[in-house]
Design an enzyme around this catalytic site. Sequence first.
Site, PDB file in Angstrom:
ATOM      1  N   ARG A   1      22.122  94.456  39.719  1.00  0.00           N
ATOM      2  CA  ARG A   1      21.059  93.938  38.840  1.00  0.00           C
ATOM      3  C   ARG A   1      19.673  94.143  39.438  1.00  0.00           C
ATOM      4  O   ARG A   1      18.708  94.402  38.713  1.00  0.00           O
ATOM      5  CB  ARG A   1      21.309  92.450  38.593  1.00  0.00           C
ATOM      6  CG  ARG A   1      20.322  91.762  37.684  1.00  0.00           C
ATOM      7  CD  ARG A   1      20.376  90.257  37.884  1.00  0.00           C
ATOM      8  NE  ARG A   1      20.010  89.884  39.253  1.00  0.00           N
ATOM      9  CZ  ARG A   1      20.303  88.703  39.806  1.00  0.00           C
ATOM     10  NH1 ARG A   1      20.977  87.806  39.122  1.00  0.00           N
ATOM     11  NH2 ARG A   1      19.923  88.440  41.039  1.00  0.00           N
TER      12      ARG A   1
ATOM     13  N   TYR B   1      28.610  95.296  54.584  1.00  0.00           N
ATOM     14  CA  TYR B   1      27.328  94.609  54.420  1.00  0.00           C
ATOM     15  C   TYR B   1      27.496  93.392  53.508  1.00  0.00           C
ATOM     16  O   TYR B   1      27.014  92.295  53.824  1.00  0.00           O
ATOM     17  CB  TYR B   1      26.279  95.554  53.833  1.00  0.00           C
ATOM     18  CG  TYR B   1      25.007  94.831  53.470  1.00  0.00           C
ATOM     19  CD1 TYR B   1      24.114  94.418  54.458  1.00  0.00           C
ATOM     20  CD2 TYR B   1      24.718  94.499  52.137  1.00  0.00           C
ATOM     21  CE1 TYR B   1      22.963  93.705  54.136  1.00  0.00           C
ATOM     22  CE2 TYR B   1      23.575  93.787  51.813  1.00  0.00           C
ATOM     23  CZ  TYR B   1      22.701  93.388  52.815  1.00  0.00           C
ATOM     24  OH  TYR B   1      21.568  92.668  52.489  1.00  0.00           O
TER      25      TYR B   1
ATOM     26  N   ARG C   1      14.179  98.655  49.719  1.00  0.00           N
ATOM     27  CA  ARG C   1      15.411  98.106  50.286  1.00  0.00           C
ATOM     28  C   ARG C   1      16.561  98.761  49.533  1.00  0.00           C
ATOM     29  O   ARG C   1      16.667  98.626  48.317  1.00  0.00           O
ATOM     30  CB  ARG C   1      15.426  96.584  50.138  1.00  0.00           C
ATOM     31  CG  ARG C   1      14.172  95.945  50.724  1.00  0.00           C
ATOM     32  CD  ARG C   1      14.130  94.441  50.489  1.00  0.00           C
ATOM     33  NE  ARG C   1      15.087  93.751  51.326  1.00  0.00           N
ATOM     34  CZ  ARG C   1      16.041  92.936  50.878  1.00  0.00           C
ATOM     35  NH1 ARG C   1      16.167  92.736  49.580  1.00  0.00           N
ATOM     36  NH2 ARG C   1      16.861  92.331  51.700  1.00  0.00           N
TER      37      ARG C   1
ATOM     38  N   PHE D   1      31.693  74.110  40.567  1.00  0.00           N
ATOM     39  CA  PHE D   1      30.737  74.686  41.507  1.00  0.00           C
ATOM     40  C   PHE D   1      31.071  76.152  41.794  1.00  0.00           C
ATOM     41  O   PHE D   1      30.175  76.997  41.883  1.00  0.00           O
ATOM     42  CB  PHE D   1      30.760  73.866  42.801  1.00  0.00           C
ATOM     43  CG  PHE D   1      29.999  74.484  43.937  1.00  0.00           C
ATOM     44  CD1 PHE D   1      28.623  74.360  44.006  1.00  0.00           C
ATOM     45  CD2 PHE D   1      30.655  75.186  44.933  1.00  0.00           C
ATOM     46  CE1 PHE D   1      27.912  74.934  45.063  1.00  0.00           C
ATOM     47  CE2 PHE D   1      29.960  75.751  45.986  1.00  0.00           C
ATOM     48  CZ  PHE D   1      28.588  75.634  46.053  1.00  0.00           C
TER      49      PHE D   1
END
Length: 423
Positions: free
Chosen positions: A226, A182, A239, A299
Amino acid sequence: MNIFGQIQELRDRRMGSIGALLKHPEDVPALVRMKIAQTHALKQIPSEPDLAFCFTVLQRVSRSFAFVIQQLGPELRNAVCIFYLVLRGLDTVEDDTSIPLDTKLPILKAFYKHICDPSWHFSCGVKDYKELMEKFHHVSTTFLRLEKGYQEAIEEITKRMGAGMAKFICKEVESVKDYDEYCHYVAGLVGYGLSRLFHAAKLEDLQPDSLSNSMGLFLQKTNIIRDYLEDINEIPAPRMFWPREIWAKYVSRLEDLKEEERSKEAVQCLNEMVTNALKHANDCLKYLSDLRDPAIFRFCAIPQIMAIGTLERCYNNIEVFRGVVKIRRGLTAKIMERTNTMADVYGAFFDFSRSLASKVPKDDPNARETLNCIDDIQRTCKASGLLARRRTFSIDSKRGHQTCLAIVVLILAIILALITFKL
């Protein structure tokens, strides 16, 4: 949540921010500089209407991510912005539990086609996400203006991710293997896509898929850990992304972890989840060490440091099951300001992992495995030979606590007033 609950939540956040500043007055300079930089970034939004919408909505759906994107070169910056918004749109469809399955599944599977159709839009999500979806033609129009190499990478990843999301809407996360699969679909593929964009821009060599995948999994698993409470309290249905193979060792139902009487089991389960995420850390360090372009490096590196910092905060912390656990804004500002080289990355991973190690209870069922993961991270950091050059982020700094807080607040007020006047 009703309006009174929203007001109270806003007050709690503001009080939390003030409390953090009073506890860590040394964060103030970095916060002020970050505010200046973010304000400057807002002024750099392109004037072309479609791009202007894309960068404006990007600021709203992910302020910190928008900040690092805008530090990339113009061509790559636009491609990464569109890639992010396309996947944010896809994620908005997946997240909206009010959409019937017979509507949602076809949209997810065909989303890669919709991004090529400027007439397509779909109303879902809330607030800024809803605006993104209702005005998606701006994203599609800009996507079609990108270079062919960027378009092909974005379209391929969107197709694979949409199919994976559709698969897991109809399938629970039972095993750790399911969990990895997933996370691969929703985040590992993002790593694949970004590596392809960097390569298409002729700025980086194409990274191995295994390393690109780990970059995504490390971030996604951190978010899943988290966001336990937010996800389990989702209306109209929870969920659930934590794998049954892990949580079933501790409780009979995943939602039982938030019950006060199951606090011991909840923390032990949490610690195993954090340990599972830490296994990707060394791959992330390898990926980052192979980057050449400074803007691409920042980044990529900043979110990874934020992730290990968040894991350090979450580990052995019952508050994960009571509210929101995240690193303070001042520390975020320092990470964004001070992350420029691999020495900074190795230093951050070393310091955060060392702090995490100090929290490992001797009687935790996964203590040995957790410490082994931390040892692996620290060996890699030490082997780099760069730790002597690192800059500390002062995770639990005691410095400044004797500082006159009245003076700090006064200085802050003066600086902010000057900034506002000049802007």
